[in-house]
Structures are given as structure tokens and as C-alpha cells.
Scaffold this motif. Sequence first.
Motif, mmCIF file in Angstrom:
data_model
loop_
_atom_site.group_PDB
_atom_site.id
_atom_site.type_symbol
_atom_site.label_atom_id
_atom_site.label_comp_id
_atom_site.label_asym_id
_atom_site.label_seq_id
_atom_site.Cartn_x
_atom_site.Cartn_y
_atom_site.Cartn_z
ATOM 1 N N ARG A 1 0.910 -1.251 -0.002
ATOM 2 C CA ARG A 1 -0.070 -0.052 -0.024
ATOM 3 C C ARG A 1 0.801 1.227 -0.071
ATOM 4 O O ARG A 1 0.356 2.249 -0.110
ATOM 5 N N ASP A 2 2.115 1.051 0.336
ATOM 6 C CA ASP A 2 2.885 2.345 0.395
ATOM 7 C C ASP A 2 2.907 3.250 -0.876
ATOM 8 O O ASP A 2 2.975 4.256 -0.853
ATOM 9 N N ASP A 3 3.074 2.431 -2.064
ATOM 10 C CA ASP A 3 3.073 3.090 -3.410
ATOM 11 C C ASP A 3 1.887 3.903 -3.592
ATOM 12 O O ASP A 3 1.936 4.924 -3.980
ATOM 13 N N GLU A 4 0.600 3.248 -3.060
ATOM 14 C CA GLU A 4 -0.501 4.012 -3.309
ATOM 15 C C GLU A 4 -0.443 5.775 -2.712
ATOM 16 O O GLU A 4 -0.821 6.658 -3.242
ATOM 17 N N VAL A 5 0.149 5.548 -1.513
ATOM 18 C CA VAL A 5 0.185 6.651 -0.476
ATOM 19 C C VAL A 5 1.166 7.609 -1.279
ATOM 20 O O VAL A 5 0.965 8.796 -1.643
ATOM 21 N N ASP A 6 2.507 7.047 -2.021
ATOM 22 C CA ASP A 6 3.653 7.924 -2.639
ATOM 23 C C ASP A 6 2.859 8.536 -3.879
ATOM 24 O O ASP A 6 2.950 9.677 -4.242
ATOM 25 N N ASN A 7 2.047 7.895 -4.612
ATOM 26 C CA ASN A 7 1.116 8.197 -5.921
ATOM 27 C C ASN A 7 0.380 9.619 -5.430
ATOM 28 O O ASN A 7 0.225 10.531 -5.977
ATOM 29 N N LEU A 8 -0.352 9.382 -4.288
ATOM 30 C CA LEU A 8 -1.319 10.280 -3.832
ATOM 31 C C LEU A 8 -0.481 11.716 -3.659
ATOM 32 O O LEU A 8 -0.915 12.794 -3.936
ATOM 33 N N LYS A 9 0.475 11.501 -2.903
ATOM 34 C CA LYS A 9 1.506 12.597 -2.574
ATOM 35 C C LYS A 9 1.635 13.515 -3.868
ATOM 36 O O LYS A 9 1.841 14.493 -3.907
ATOM 37 N N ASP A 10 2.363 12.753 -5.050
ATOM 38 C CA ASP A 10 2.643 13.183 -6.197
ATOM 39 C C ASP A 10 1.476 14.029 -6.653
ATOM 40 O O ASP A 10 1.691 14.996 -7.214
ATOM 41 N N HIS A 11 0.207 13.229 -6.682
ATOM 42 C CA HIS A 11 -0.746 14.030 -7.411
ATOM 43 C C HIS A 11 -1.141 15.277 -6.445
ATOM 44 O O HIS A 11 -1.303 16.189 -7.221
ATOM 45 N N VAL A 12 -1.163 15.035 -5.185
ATOM 46 C CA VAL A 12 -1.683 16.448 -4.424
ATOM 47 C C VAL A 12 -0.507 17.511 -4.740
ATOM 48 O O VAL A 12 -0.861 18.700 -4.940
ATOM 49 N N PHE A 13 0.731 17.316 -4.865
ATOM 50 C CA PHE A 13 1.896 18.152 -5.237
ATOM 51 C C PHE A 13 1.496 18.986 -6.656
ATOM 52 O O PHE A 13 1.657 20.229 -6.541
ATOM 53 N N ARG A 14 1.212 18.050 -7.361
ATOM 54 C CA ARG A 14 1.133 18.570 -8.938
ATOM 55 C C ARG A 14 0.030 19.543 -8.907
ATOM 56 O O ARG A 14 -0.114 20.561 -9.240
ATOM 57 N N VAL A 15 -1.341 19.095 -8.256
ATOM 58 C CA VAL A 15 -2.503 19.949 -8.253
ATOM 59 C C VAL A 15 -2.326 21.039 -7.672
ATOM 60 O O VAL A 15 -2.626 22.221 -8.138
ATOM 61 N N LEU A 16 -1.540 21.148 -6.429
ATOM 62 C CA LEU A 16 -1.360 22.431 -5.587
ATOM 63 C C LEU A 16 -0.590 23.310 -6.263
ATOM 64 O O LEU A 16 -0.565 24.522 -6.260
ATOM 65 N N LEU A 17 0.706 22.645 -7.015
ATOM 66 C CA LEU A 17 1.410 23.627 -7.743
ATOM 67 C C LEU A 17 0.897 24.286 -8.634
ATOM 68 O O LEU A 17 1.058 25.624 -9.012
ATOM 69 N N THR A 18 -0.096 23.853 -9.457
ATOM 70 C CA THR A 18 -0.992 24.616 -10.392
ATOM 71 C C THR A 18 -1.799 25.788 -9.710
ATOM 72 O O THR A 18 -1.780 26.790 -10.393
ATOM 73 N N HIS A 19 -2.466 25.689 -8.672
ATOM 74 C CA HIS A 19 -2.900 26.522 -7.868
ATOM 75 C C HIS A 19 -1.912 27.737 -7.484
ATOM 76 O O HIS A 19 -2.315 28.926 -7.667
ATOM 77 N N MET A 20 -0.767 27.438 -7.034
ATOM 78 C CA MET A 20 0.345 28.422 -6.622
ATOM 79 C C MET A 20 0.721 29.375 -7.936
ATOM 80 O O MET A 20 1.007 30.321 -7.640
ATOM 81 N N MET A 21 0.789 28.413 -8.977
ATOM 82 C CA MET A 21 1.300 29.161 -10.267
ATOM 83 C C MET A 21 0.316 30.293 -10.710
ATOM 84 O O MET A 21 0.409 31.252 -10.960
ATOM 85 N N ALA A 22 -1.064 29.760 -10.490
ATOM 86 C CA ALA A 22 -2.250 30.344 -11.065
ATOM 87 C C ALA A 22 -2.226 31.794 -10.210
ATOM 88 O O ALA A 22 -2.551 32.927 -10.617
ATOM 89 N N ASP A 23 -2.077 31.463 -8.698
ATOM 90 C CA ASP A 23 -2.654 32.646 -7.814
ATOM 91 C C ASP A 23 -1.537 32.742 -6.591
ATOM 92 O O ASP A 23 -1.755 31.789 -5.904
ATOM 93 N N PRO A 24 -0.413 33.375 -6.633
ATOM 94 C CA PRO A 24 0.307 33.524 -5.549
ATOM 95 C C PRO A 24 -0.323 33.725 -4.115
ATOM 96 O O PRO A 24 0.105 33.338 -3.371
#
Lengths: 223, 276
Positions: free
Chosen positions: A152-175
Amino acid sequence: MERYHFEEGLGTIKQRLLSMGGHVEERLTEAVKALMERRQDLAERVARGDHEINQLQIEIDDRCLKLLALQQPMASDLRFITAAMKINADLERIGDQAVNIAQNALKVINQAPLRPLIDIPRMAELALRMTRDALDAFVRRDPELARQVLLRDDEVDNLKDHVFRVLLTHMMADPGTIERALGLILISRNLERIADHATNIAEDVIFLVEARDVRHQNPEAKE
Amino acid sequence: MASSAQDTGIRIKTEVKVQAANAGTGESAISIDEVNLSYGQNHVLHDISMEIGERQVTAFIGPSGCGKSTLLRCLNRMNDLIDDVSVSGKIVVRGQDIYSPTTDVIEVRRRVGMVFQKSNPFPKSIYENVVYGLRIAGINDKKVLDEACERSLRGAALWDEVKDRLDESGLGLSGGQMQRLCIARAIAVEPEIILMDEPCSALDPIATLKIEELIYALKERYTIVIVTHNLQQAARVSDKTGFFWLGRLVEYEPTPDMFTRPKDKLTEDYITGRFG
């Protein structure tokens, strides 16, 4: 074999680890709840740390050290005690991560919600279950359950990467979202670390039961 | 000589009294105060002072010739049997100065029993071995002897193994059983303190384990002092450990402390196997 008081010593260590696991799970559940329900009081309470967990950590190490020194444990007894000392450290670190989650939650919940939280509660649920199952595997000396934790560890790692990507787009769009987004990224990282600690515990259980070191191998080789 | 010493050691007065249960641990059962001992010109114990806790297991460790057995033998005046020995200082066993001129040595040895390195059953039946001390104290009531025999053998964790052959010779038992028979014989006379001088050094690991478990169980009722060459054994069975070196008490601490953080460098070197 009839080493009653030695068996008693081992039993006490197991029981204390379980008690510690219970406290750690509780703190983690509360930290995530504080984030999800935006409860500042709860977040503050968890962020103050847990005296009981710290005391248990010291007590467990002390008991392990004394049994090592006084009873000269061998084979599975020796693996049990070394595993207990490592599990003790991992549980304490999970407790620390719960504290960090609460601290990061405080930065997030005093501002308007950035977006509905979906992946983080999913990660939290997985991390909590991994911790619980790893401890269950330890108590029942069940290497199969331990292996499920590893997968199950891989699933958590993938979710973390996903969260990171999504939030990165938010930060780029609106500081203006950076502080909140960063808080959430840190929380996802805290959860990912908790899953890592649960994985360590599961690996220790496999070593305890099968005397096989499965660390740093690909998941297939662990089976 | 050792076995004849034990003969006297277990003689008792007609009335066998169980000392009032003094359950409080932490109390002192034996106070050793400034004890010095010489064999002729050879000064072997230097200013030994220590308190032996009530209902605890106290272990004496140290290299050969460090004086640990000599001190043990002082605790029931077994050294009296050696020529040219002189002892100074004070040893008080539960309030009684055992080196006072008015002390009844035989009574001291009844209160302070001893188990030796080499098990030394008498060439008699198992039953007679156990009740020997009671018989020479004049007790011949079969019911009393039967009860004492069973109670003592149970106390020594030997009853189940020998209950069907009590009239067989004690010399027919295994080494570990013989040693437990000697422990049964020692506790038959209701001592308050049991001294053990290397009780397991002639036994295999399984028999040793049984004796160790027995020692652990016996401390519920008795104060035990054990001399052992086996450090691991001291670690496993004792509550407090004294480390002796060249006739001096170097360190005396609760066993968990002694084996995890000894205070003295000598102790550290000895228990880590760097000398001795």
C-alpha cells in the motif's frame, strides 16, 4: 521452555507498544479531523505534543535494553527485542508527524478553503490503516498482513505526487494561495512519511517472523 | 568437609518456627559492616560493608580469588571450620550479630542454609535426604515429616518428578535433580536465608534454567545470596549484584544498573569480558 519472567518481560514490551500505537493513532486521527473540520482548538491541542507517547518511548527502550542486558535473548527473542526497539522509534516518529500535521493545519484552516480536500483524507485513511495493520501484524506475528502494508505504500506515494502537482498549479495561477497550498503539501508529505514508518514496522515484522531482511527490495522480491 | 559442614548447618532446634512474614522488600536481611578476613598472614577480605535486601536475590560476582565465596561463607560462619582464619567487623542477620560470642552457631546455620556447587545428597533415600535436618532435630512424627518432605520438594520444584519414588536413593537422580534435592533439604528446616555457592556450575543448560527459575520463585519466601562465575546467570536471576575484586567490594548496585551502566571502570571491564 519455562523462562516465565523473561516471557513476562517480552509480554510487557508488546503490551506497551500496543498502548503507544493506540495513542499515536488517536493523535493522528485528531490531527486529520482538525484539518477536515477546521477545528482550531483540536489542532492546537495535538500540536502541543503528547507527553504520554514520549514517556512510553523512553519506558519501552529501557525495558528492551534491560532484557538485552539481563536475559541474553537469542534467535526469535533477540529479533523480537530489536524489532520492538525499531518499532518504538517509528511509532514515536509517527506521533511527531501527527504533531506536524496539526501545526500545518493551523496555517491552512484560518484561511478560506482552497479546494475541497479529497486526496489528503484518502492518504490519511491509508496511512492510518497501514499503521494499524503493521502493529496488528506485529502482535499476531503475521507476515502476510505485513506484506499487504508494504504494497500500500506505493499508493500513498502516488497520492502525494498527485497532491503536489495539483497544488502547484494553484500556486502558479494565484500567488495568494501559496501559504495554504504549501501547508497542504507539507501535510501530504507528513502523511507520506507516516506511511513510510508503517512500512518500516511491517518490514521489521517480516524480519521478526521469517528472519528475512526485505528492506530495499522491489515489492515482488519481498513476497 | 563441605558436606560435614552442611550436616551441622541444617541441625535445628526442636521447634521449627517460620519467621514472621516480613514482606517488605527493601528491608535489610543481612548487614555486613567493615568485615575483614585473613587466612593466617593472607588478608583476603578488605573492609566489606553492604546490606543484603530481604527477599531479594543478591549475586556476588568477580574473578577467581576475589573473595566472593569467602564472604558468602562468612554469612553462616562456615569459615569457622577453616584453621587459622580471623574475621573482624560485624555481620548482623535480621537483628542478630552472628559473630557475637553468645551466638549459637548451629542455630545460625539453621537460619542461614547453604547449597553447594557440587550437589551432595546423602547416600539415603530421597525422603530421608529431605527430612534429615528435621530428624536430627529430634522430629520423628511421620505426619510432620511427610508434610515437610512434600512441601520442601514442591518448593524445590522436584515433587512431580520424584513423588512416586521417594524411597529410592537420592544418588540415583540426575545432576539437576540432585541439586534441587539439596535445595529441598535446605528449605526443609525453614531457613530465612539461603546461600548458594555456584549452584549451577556442574549442570547442563536445561538443568541450570530450572534452578534459575526456582531461585526466582524462592525469593517470594527467602532471601537468597548466590555466588556465580557466570555473569549471565547473575544478570538473569539477581536483583542486586556485588562485584568483588582482590578482596574488595568494587561496586554494588541493582542488577539492571550494574549490567547497563556500571559506575566503575573495573566493573565495566569485567562484565564486558575485558579482564578476569
